[in-house]
Motif scaffolding. Structure first.
Motif, short mmCIF file in Angstrom:
data_model
loop_
_atom_site.label_atom_id
_atom_site.label_comp_id
_atom_site.label_asym_id
_atom_site.label_seq_id
_atom_site.Cartn_x
_atom_site.Cartn_y
_atom_site.Cartn_z
N GLY A 22 0.81 -1.21 0.00
CA GLY A 22 0.00 0.00 0.00
C GLY A 22 0.84 1.26 0.00
O GLY A 22 0.54 2.22 -0.70
N ALA A 65 0.62 3.86 -3.00
CA ALA A 65 0.19 5.23 -2.71
C ALA A 65 1.35 6.23 -2.80
O ALA A 65 1.14 7.43 -2.74
CB ALA A 65 -0.45 5.30 -1.33
N PRO A 102 -2.95 15.10 -3.43
CA PRO A 102 -2.74 13.64 -3.47
C PRO A 102 -2.45 13.06 -2.08
O PRO A 102 -2.94 11.98 -1.75
CB PRO A 102 -1.52 13.49 -4.39
N SER A 103 -1.69 13.78 -1.27
CA SER A 103 -1.40 13.28 0.08
C SER A 103 -2.65 13.25 0.94
O SER A 103 -2.83 12.34 1.75
CB SER A 103 -0.33 14.15 0.75
N LEU A 111 -5.64 12.73 -0.21
CA LEU A 111 -6.36 11.53 -0.66
C LEU A 111 -5.77 10.29 -0.03
O LEU A 111 -6.50 9.41 0.44
CB LEU A 111 -6.26 11.41 -2.19
N ALA A 112 -4.44 10.20 0.00
CA ALA A 112 -3.80 9.03 0.58
C ALA A 112 -4.14 8.91 2.05
O ALA A 112 -4.47 7.82 2.53
CB ALA A 112 -2.28 9.13 0.38
N ILE A 144 -6.78 10.08 3.57
CA ILE A 144 -8.18 9.65 3.65
C ILE A 144 -8.24 8.13 3.45
O ILE A 144 -8.93 7.41 4.17
CB ILE A 144 -9.04 10.40 2.61
N GLY A 145 -7.48 7.64 2.47
CA GLY A 145 -7.39 6.19 2.25
C GLY A 145 -6.87 5.47 3.48
O GLY A 145 -7.44 4.44 3.89
N PHE A 146 -5.81 5.99 4.09
CA PHE A 146 -5.26 5.36 5.32
C PHE A 146 -6.39 5.17 6.33
O PHE A 146 -6.49 4.14 6.99
CB PHE A 146 -4.19 6.23 5.99
N PHE A 147 -7.22 6.22 6.48
CA PHE A 147 -8.26 6.15 7.51
C PHE A 147 -9.41 5.25 7.11
O PHE A 147 -9.95 4.54 7.95
CB PHE A 147 -8.73 7.56 7.91
N ILE A 148 -9.78 5.25 5.82
CA ILE A 148 -10.82 4.30 5.40
C ILE A 148 -10.34 2.88 5.71
O ILE A 148 -11.06 2.06 6.30
CB ILE A 148 -11.12 4.45 3.88
N GLY A 149 -9.09 2.58 5.37
CA GLY A 149 -8.54 1.25 5.62
C GLY A 149 -8.46 0.94 7.10
O GLY A 149 -8.88 -0.13 7.55
N GLY A 150 -7.94 1.86 7.88
CA GLY A 150 -7.76 1.63 9.31
C GLY A 150 -9.09 1.46 10.04
O GLY A 150 -9.25 0.56 10.87
N LEU A 151 -10.07 2.30 9.68
CA LEU A 151 -11.39 2.20 10.33
C LEU A 151 -12.05 0.88 9.96
O LEU A 151 -12.67 0.22 10.81
CB LEU A 151 -12.27 3.38 9.91
N GLY A 176 -4.21 2.52 -2.86
CA GLY A 176 -2.96 2.31 -2.12
C GLY A 176 -3.12 2.70 -0.66
O GLY A 176 -2.70 1.98 0.24
N GLY A 177 -3.76 3.84 -0.44
CA GLY A 177 -3.95 4.33 0.92
C GLY A 177 -4.82 3.38 1.75
O GLY A 177 -4.51 3.09 2.91
N GLY A 221 -3.76 1.42 5.05
CA GLY A 221 -4.50 1.63 6.30
C GLY A 221 -4.95 0.31 6.92
O GLY A 221 -4.90 0.15 8.15
#
Lengths: 185, 137
Positions: A139, A143, A161-162, A164-165, A167-174, B85-86, B90
């Motif tokens: 990931g 990213a 872009p950062s 967005l990334a 936001i992606g980190f948090f969608i994944g983590g949540l 990727g993000g 995550g």
């Protein structure tokens, strides 16, 4: 020296992380930890498999030295700057984790259930650690950065872009903590 | 000797990650449960000070130690790249409770089993390298 031993509050740690980023900029480089994973793949001969790992990794040696410093920093903290006090988590986090079979947190930073000897000796335990690591490595490169490269360096430079990334980190983590944890544990 | 400054900056980073409990798996879970301000305060204050500093560097054209310009490389725009990727990152971050910096600091701290996670992250990076031409960017 007592203040060094106690856990540092956020308003000390956050500004110091910004300082780390500025020091690296002042030295003519930039703050991004996951690039080192690509560099290590290149050093291990990854260039034979794909040109993504064919680059002048020697230009990244400074970052490997920085990484080695981060390892040393952990060693110094563990041996000279440690208090034995248990971590002061929000009790509802502790309760929720106990409900999933995680023991009450001690001063340890990692839970035995995931990182203890018996976890390492089971196929499912090893698989979780390998798979989690795989997702982080894959990931981060997809990213184009991790928490340091995107959340700190990228957001500081107001890069969409950062954002967005992150936001992606948090969608994944949540998703992991709220949806998958009850299924996994 | 030119690398010594990076060593010391790295040590500082590792000590911050350790002493502010950023390397704690529990702090990451607590963050994703919105049950503590701690991690948000750390990232938030770093970004606010970082953004102010970057603006100062750009406007005053602050130079590097060697006297060269401090350059920022803007990232090219894409939705799938950063979002997919993000999200994958995550998912992994919350599962193992460590991102690439803390992974290495944890090794120094004495948690050797995180080595399995580091190994996994190298396989992940390598796999991305193999398939990146077939992924939407």
């Amino acid at each position: 020296m007592d203040f060094l031993i106690h856990p540092w509050p956020w308003y000390v740690a956050g500004p110091l992380i910004a300082l780390v980023m500025f020091l690296l900029l002042y030295f003519g480089e930039s703050f991004g930890m996951s690039s080192n994973l690509r560099t290590i793949c290149s050093m291990a001969g990854g260039g034979k498999a794909t040109n993504f790992f064919r680059f002048d990794w020697k230009s990244q040696q400074w970052n490997l030295v920085f990484l080695f410093g981060a390892v040393l920093g952990g060693f110094l903290s563990a041996n000279y700057l440690t208090s034995e006090a248990p971590i002061l988590l929000n009790p509802s986090t502790v309760n929720a984790l106990e409900g999933l079979g995680f023991a009450k947190p001690t001063s340890a930073y990692l839970p035995k259930k995931l990182f203890g000897v018996s976890a390492l000796q089971s196929l499912s335990g090893i698989s979780i650690l390998l798979f989690g690591g795989f997702l982080v490595g894959f990931g981060a490169r997809y990213a184009g950065g991790c928490t340091s490269g995107h959340a700190i360096s990228g957001l500081s430079n107001l890069q969409v872009p950062s954002l967005l990334a992150v936001i992606g980190f948090f969608i994944g983590g949540l998703t992991m903590v709220h949806l998958f944890f009850p299924l996994l544990f | 000797m030119k690398y010594l400054k990076f060593l010391f900056t790295g040590i500082l980073f590792g000590v911050i990650l350790s002493k502010a409990e950023i390397i704690s798996w529990y702090r990451i879970i607590e963050m994703f449960r919105f049950e503590s301000f701690h991690m948000y305060g750390i990232i938030g204050s770093a970004v606010i000070l970082g953004a102010i500093g970057v603006q100062v560097i750009k406007r005053k054209q602050v130079k590097t130690k060697e006297g060269g310009p401090i350059t920022f490389s803007p990232k090219s725009m894409s939705f799938p790249r950063y979002l997919i990727g993000g999200i994958l990152f995550g998912l992994g971050w919350a599962l193992v409770g460590a991102c690439p910096g803390p992974m290495f600091t944890l090794i120094g701290y004495g948690y050797l089993s995180i080595g399995v996670v580091i190994f996994g992250s190298l396989i992940g990076t390598f796999t991305y390298g193999l398939f990146r031409n077939r992924l939407p960017h």
